[in-house]
Structure formats: C-alpha cells, structure tokens
Design a protein around this motif. Structure first.
Motif, mmCIF file in Angstrom:
data_model
loop_
_atom_site.group_PDB
_atom_site.id
_atom_site.type_symbol
_atom_site.label_atom_id
_atom_site.label_comp_id
_atom_site.label_asym_id
_atom_site.label_seq_id
_atom_site.Cartn_x
_atom_site.Cartn_y
_atom_site.Cartn_z
ATOM 1 N N LEU A 280 -27.353 -16.938 -2.174
ATOM 2 C CA LEU A 280 -28.595 -16.785 -1.184
ATOM 3 C C LEU A 280 -28.411 -18.217 -0.907
ATOM 4 N N ASP A 281 -26.989 -19.040 -2.166
ATOM 5 C CA ASP A 281 -26.644 -20.927 -1.109
ATOM 6 C C ASP A 281 -26.236 -20.350 -0.292
ATOM 7 N N HIS A 282 -25.065 -19.630 0.041
ATOM 8 C CA HIS A 282 -24.160 -19.654 0.636
ATOM 9 C C HIS A 282 -24.408 -18.872 2.137
ATOM 10 N N LEU A 283 -25.559 -18.158 2.434
ATOM 11 C CA LEU A 283 -26.268 -17.757 3.159
ATOM 12 C C LEU A 283 -26.560 -18.824 3.658
ATOM 13 N N ALA A 284 -27.554 -19.654 3.139
ATOM 14 C CA ALA A 284 -27.956 -20.744 3.542
ATOM 15 C C ALA A 284 -27.466 -21.923 3.821
ATOM 16 N N THR A 285 -26.686 -21.983 3.220
ATOM 17 C CA THR A 285 -25.776 -23.320 3.636
ATOM 18 C C THR A 285 -24.560 -22.739 5.170
ATOM 19 N N THR A 286 -24.995 -22.006 5.349
ATOM 20 C CA THR A 286 -23.851 -21.130 6.460
ATOM 21 C C THR A 286 -24.725 -20.401 7.910
ATOM 22 N N GLY A 287 -26.237 -20.988 7.343
ATOM 23 C CA GLY A 287 -27.385 -20.813 8.470
ATOM 24 C C GLY A 287 -27.868 -19.636 8.966
ATOM 25 N N SER A 288 -27.288 -18.390 7.567
ATOM 26 C CA SER A 288 -27.805 -17.044 8.369
ATOM 27 C C SER A 288 -28.850 -16.895 8.692
#
Length: 393
Positions: A280-288
């Motif tokens: 989730l952190d990766h998805l949020a950081t990359t603006g998914s």
C-alpha cells in the motif's frame, strides 16, 4: 526431466514413501544434527524443529515435487522451487549442503523402509532428489548473485544500525534500520522480507525472516510480532533498541507486488499485514490509480498493527477502499465488521490480482472465497510465515 523408467518406479512407490515420510523425516533430522550440530545452532530455526513444523515442510516439499514430476515428467514445479530457493538463500544454505542432506536423508529412508529400498527404487528416488537439488542450486546461485549487487555472493550479511523503534501494538514492534557502512539500502520489491541474524544468550546465531513493512529516508522498516515461546522475537523485543547494531541479509521473497494497472486485492490477517502495508505504501508513493481493495482480519482494534497507517494510505489513494473484520471488536468503532474475513461481502473487481498473507487456515479460506468469486488460481499469490506447510496439501 524425469526418466521414463524412474517415473514408473516413483509412481509405484510414492504411496509407500509418502505414508512413511512422517517416520523418515525425524530420523533424517536426528542424523543430520548429530553429525552437524552447527546447522541447528546457526542455520535451522530451533523453534520450528522443536514443534515439528520444519519436518512437516520437508515432507511436503518432497511429496509435492515427486507428485508434480509424475503428473508431467517434462515440467518442473518452478513456483514451488522459487519459494524454497528464496528461503534457502535468505538463511545462507549453499550447494555443499545438498550432499550432506542427501547422505542423511537416504540413510533415513533405508532405515525406515528396509528391504523395500531395492537398488532400482534407490536409483529412482536419487534421480528425483538431484533433479530437485540441482534446480534449486541453479535458482539460488542466480538469486545470490542478484542480491550481492557486485559484492560477495557467498556472504550476503551486512551490518545495520537501528535508528528508530516503534511499538505498533502490545505484541508488534517495528524497527527502522540503516546500513552501518553508509551505502544505500538494497532495492526491494513490496512484499519481500529480510533475514535478521541474532546472537542469543547461549551463543547461537539464529536467523528469522521478517517482512518489510516499508522504507523511509534511506532506511528499511521491518516489523516483529512477539510469539509465545519465540526465542528470537522475544530477544528482539526485549533487547534491540535505537542505536544498536543488527545484521540483515538482502530482501528476498518470490511474492511481491507486480507492476500493472489492473485491480489489486490485498488480504491479510494478524501480522500478515506487514507486506500488505509495504504494498500500500508503494502504491501511495507512486500515485497509483489502480483499483485497490484492502481486506484485513484481526482479533480486535488494539491488536491491529498499522491501523492508522491503513486508513491514511487508503485515503491517499483515489481508487482504494478497506474492509476490516474483528473477531471481538471493542465498542463502536467506525468501518468495522464482526467475525472472520468474508469476501462474499466484499466486491471483488473483475481481473483482480490477489495477494494473501496470514495463518494457514486464513489463507485456505480466503483462497477458496476468491476462487468462488471467479479469480483464477494463477492470479492468487500467497506468503506463509514459517515453514510452508501448504506444499503437502
């Protein structure tokens, strides 16, 4: 490729060997540790040996591999091999140890089955063993080379320093660690784990894997649940604090969030939400902008690690929602559901790729719910804490 002759022998003897595997594996490990006590002290998980789960996992992997070869002698079960190879590299198993295992495993087979192990039977099972071993060695050599990133693939351990410690719940603690040598943290894929090597009071250097739950400011974060009787988790909770040194191996694990733009479902229970939090952190950081469905089950609100982080990350994603189930919820808290995770009450978008992490009963139940919802088995990925007891299912 398993030879035609050996395929016939394995098919005929697999029921006998399978029925005896529960007797074979204890004898194997007793022989192995009597000859090489250092393996139990510094390589194998002593807790899993004591409770028998490691022995069950070995039995399951042998049976699963032999069964797969019989079903299709021209194909290897690569997904199973990848999972085992990542675990082996993470604890430092190398190619030389396969000969040691072979010696004591086959001696144990002969001890249990006696005259039933004819030269023909021994040759067929020897072929199965080395097909599996050599396939694993090849995958493990590649993984070590990739993880070394130009360093020594024979020694992947690096010194880190704990720069922060955070108590997530009464039982879960997160550690933020940074390489002590000043080099950048290794690259990792959301969902992977690190191995932590800890010296205990008796001098044993035990190794455990902990999922990465995120990263920040050139540091990695891993989270540890204190297990009942867990000698390593208890030691870390009681002794590892900010400023202390700690040894880590590079991130590994074959279950990681894949790139793409299709819907994603993240399902977890208990401490199984550590890799899901990293995803989730990766998805949020990359603006998914992907459609994301997060589902988590826990005992109650106070035992739910990363509760606030789940709400924050979900709120920051434009097409994400979360569904939290508590077995025994405390009071009236918003967005809660009572009972075990039940995906029949959750909309599962068409084309979903699912990632699961949690105890084995949870994995089995949720996987069945996803299949019922129309998610293909190939699109359901899971991570198990501890020995992979699902292999023999």
């Amino acid at each position: 490729m398993l030879s035609a002759k050996s395929t016939e022998v394995i098919e005929a003897t697999l029921p006998v060997v399978g029925a005896a595997i529960g007797d074979i594996t204890p004898r194997f490990y007793d022989r192995l540790f009597a000859a090489h006590p250092e393996l139990l002290r510094d390589l194998f998980n002593r807790g899993n040996q004591a409770n028998g789960t490691q022995r069950e996992a070995l039995a399951g992997s042998i049976a699963a591999f032999a069964t797969a070869l019989i079903a299709d002698p021209d194909q290897r079960p690569d997904a199973m091999l990848a999972r085992i190879a990542h675990k082996h590299v993470s604890v430092g198993i190398d190619s030389s140890q396969y000969k040691i295992v072979h010696e004591h495993l086959f001696a144990a087979i002969v001890e249990v089955l006696g005259e039933a192990v004819t030269p023909e039977v021994a040759a067929a099972w020897d072929e199965v063993y080395w097909l599996m071993a050599n396939a694993l060695i090849a995958v493990e050599d590649r993984l070590r080379a990739e993880a070394a990133a130009g360093g020594d693939p024979a020694d992947l351990w690096r010194p880190y320093t704990v720069i922060a410690r955070h108590q997530e719940t009464e039982a879960v603690t997160s550690y933020l660690v940074r390489p002590a040598d000043g080099r950048p943290v290794p690259a990792f894929r959301p969902g992977q784990y690190v191995s932590v090597r800890t010296e205990l009071a008796d001098g044993a250097r035990q190794i455990r894997q902990y999922s990465l739950s995120g990263s920040a400011d050139g540091a990695l974060r891993f989270s540890v649940k204190r297990e009942d009787g867990g000698e390593v988790s208890g030691h870390l909770h009681d002794h590892l604090k900010a400023g202390d040194p700690v040894e880590l191996a590079p991130p590994l694990g074959d279950i990681a969030l894949a790139d793409g733009d299709g819907p994603v479902l993240l399902a977890s229970a208990g401490i199984g939400n550590t890799p899901m939090t990293a995803m989730l952190d990766h998805l949020a950081t990359t603006g998914s902008t992907r459609r994301i469905v997060s589902v988590h089950g826990d005992r109650d609100q106070l035992s739910h690690a990363f509760r606030a982080e789940l709400a924050r990350l979900t709120a920051g994603l434009p097409n994400a929602d979360s569904h939290v189930f508590y077995e025994r919820p405390l009071g009236e808290w918003p967005a809660e559901r009572t009972g075990l995770v039940d995906l029949s009450t959750v909309e599962v978008p068409a084309g979903t790729t699912a990632y699961l992490c949690g105890p084995l009963p949870f994995l089995r139940a949720v996987r069945e719910q996803l299949l019922t919802a129309g998610v293909p088995a190939a699109d359901i990925h899971y991570e198990v804490f501890g020995p992979d007891l699902w292999l023999g299912a």
